[in-house]
Design an enzyme around this catalytic site. Sequence first.
Site, PDB file in Angstrom:
ATOM      1  CG  ASN A   6      -1.795   1.216   1.315  1.00  0.00           C
ATOM      2  OD1 ASN A   6      -1.986   1.931   0.330  1.00  0.00           O
ATOM      3  ND2 ASN A   6      -2.337   1.474   2.493  1.00  0.00           N
ATOM      4  CD  GLU A  63      -5.504  -0.998   8.906  1.00  0.00           C
ATOM      5  OE1 GLU A  63      -4.436  -0.612   8.408  1.00  0.00           O
ATOM      6  OE2 GLU A  63      -6.572  -0.384   8.768  1.00  0.00           O
ATOM      7  CD  GLU A  92      -2.845   5.673   6.656  1.00  0.00           C
ATOM      8  OE1 GLU A  92      -1.758   5.385   7.199  1.00  0.00           O
ATOM      9  OE2 GLU A  92      -3.016   5.662   5.422  1.00  0.00           O
ATOM     10  CB  SER A 144       5.167  -1.535  11.800  1.00  0.00           C
ATOM     11  OG  SER A 144       4.704  -0.210  11.909  1.00  0.00           O
ATOM     12  N   GLY A 165       2.953   2.986  11.273  1.00  0.00           N
ATOM     13  CA  GLY A 165       3.754   4.192  11.179  1.00  0.00           C
ATOM     14  C   GLY A 165       4.350   4.653  12.495  1.00  0.00           C
ATOM     15  CG  HIS A 221      -5.612   1.774   5.458  1.00  0.00           C
ATOM     16  ND1 HIS A 221      -5.130   2.736   6.328  1.00  0.00           N
ATOM     17  CD2 HIS A 221      -4.566   0.937   5.221  1.00  0.00           C
ATOM     18  CE1 HIS A 221      -3.864   2.479   6.600  1.00  0.00           C
ATOM     19  NE2 HIS A 221      -3.499   1.395   5.941  1.00  0.00           N
ATOM     20  CE  LYS A 250      -0.155   3.348   4.782  1.00  0.00           C
ATOM     21  NZ  LYS A 250       0.049   3.510   6.236  1.00  0.00           N
TER      22      LYS A 250
END
Length: 249
Positions: free
Chosen positions: A9, A167, A97, A213, A173, A95, A11
Site C-alpha cells: 500500500n 491492522e 486512515e 509495520s 507508522g 483502511h 498510500k
Amino acid sequence: MRSRFVAGNWKMNLSKPEGVALTSAIAEQKFNQQTEVVVCAPHIYLDELSNIAASNAQLHVGAQNCHFADKGAYTGEISAGQLKSVGVEYVILGHSERRTYFGETNGMLKDKVDAVFAEGLKVIFCCGEVLEERESGKQAEVVKVQLQEALGHLDASSFKDLVIAYEPVWAIGTGKTATSDQAQAMHKMIREWVAEQFGQATADAIHILYGGSCKPSNAAELFAQEDVDGGLIGGASLKAEDFLQIINA
C-alpha cells in the site's frame, strides 16, 4: 494449504516515474508459485501500472479506495467500474486512515464492498483496533463489530474474492509492531469468526494478512504463524529491495 499473499500500500507516496520503476522491478521477479503479490498505488498511476504488471501472472494492481456509487455527481471520486476499466483487480477498503481522517463508517464500507463485488473486483478489507482499545482488552470485540457490520451480510461464495487485513492501528507508522503471538491471536480470532458465520471451509480458504509495520526484519517470524497468510505492507513497500525481501520471506 493457503497460498501466500503480499500487498503493498503506497498510500500518497511516489512520483509516477518512481512508481513505474518500482513496479517494473517487481514485475521482473519470479516468485514462489504459491505467492500472490499486489501493488496498491495512487489512482492516477493505475492504468500504466496495470500494463506493467500484465507481464507477470502473479503480480496484480490494486486501488487504495473507491466510491460506493457506480456513477454520478461525486466530484473527485472514483468508482469501482472506472477502476476495473484500467485493469485494477483489487481494492483496499476500510483502511484505518480512511476511517480516521475521512470518517468512513462500517455502514459506508458495507456499501463499498458491495460496489466492488458488483464489478467483479476483489476486496482487501482492513480491520483493527486503536491503542486505547488494545489496552482495555477490547480488540476482539472491536474487530468483530467491524467485520459483522461491513461483511456479515455477504454469502460464503463472496469470500473467494475477499482478503482480510488485520491492522493494529497503534502499530502503523509508529515503529511499534504487534508480537507474532499477538498477531496470531487476532488472526485466529478472525478466522474463527469467518468459520462461525460462513463455515469452516470458507475460513480455511481465506487469506488473512498482517498490516502493522511489517518489514524485512520481522516478516519471516510473522508469516510463520499458522493464521498469518502474508502482509499488507506500508512503508516497506516503497523500496523494491525491502518489498521483495518481505515477499521472499
